[in-house]
Enzyme design. Sequence first.
Site, PDB file in Angstrom:
ATOM      1  NE  ARG A 122       0.951  12.504 -29.262  1.00 22.16           N
ATOM      2  CZ  ARG A 122       0.484  12.143 -30.447  1.00 22.16           C
ATOM      3  NH1 ARG A 122       1.325  11.733 -31.380  1.00 22.16           N
ATOM      4  NH2 ARG A 122      -0.796  12.192 -30.718  1.00 22.16           N
TER       5      ARG A 122
ATOM      6  CG  ASP B 290      -0.563   9.354 -27.490  1.00 24.62           C
ATOM      7  OD1 ASP B 290      -0.115   9.515 -26.334  1.00 24.62           O
ATOM      8  OD2 ASP B 290      -1.763   9.481 -27.767  1.00 24.62           O
TER       9      ASP B 290
END
Length: 147
Positions: free
Chosen positions: A7, A116
Amino acid sequence: MAGNICRSPIAEAVFAQALQERGVRDQWRVDSAALGDWHVGRAPDRRAQATMKKHNVPMNCKARVVRTSDFREFDYIFGMDESNISELKDLAPSNSTAQIELLGKYDPEGALIIRDPYYDDGDQGFETCYQQCLRCCGAFLDSINVK
């Protein structure tokens, strides 16, 4: 978990690209960092790299851990979820000048948490992360009048 290979490097690359498109890249320092040290020195996940390549967004980073100095050297430190924010606030020294915020706070579609995609089987989670970072970074820059 926050290892700086999914991310945050996507957000870093998207943010840098947004600044470049607005003609102000040279006025900003953009970086990303991990809350854990298990991937230090590694390039982003291959799926993150593939997603950025697909969108012609340059990505050039190696995983590193958040440093105490980051809280004085950066104006903003963004987390991707509540766990990130809690840990960042715990790490922040008393003389921190950085604003710690969820990047998703700026999502015009209201998706507060950037999930995530590390444990996903395919690339779709990385594409979703990219799209959300694209929206959030643009909206953040708009909110502070960077045109």
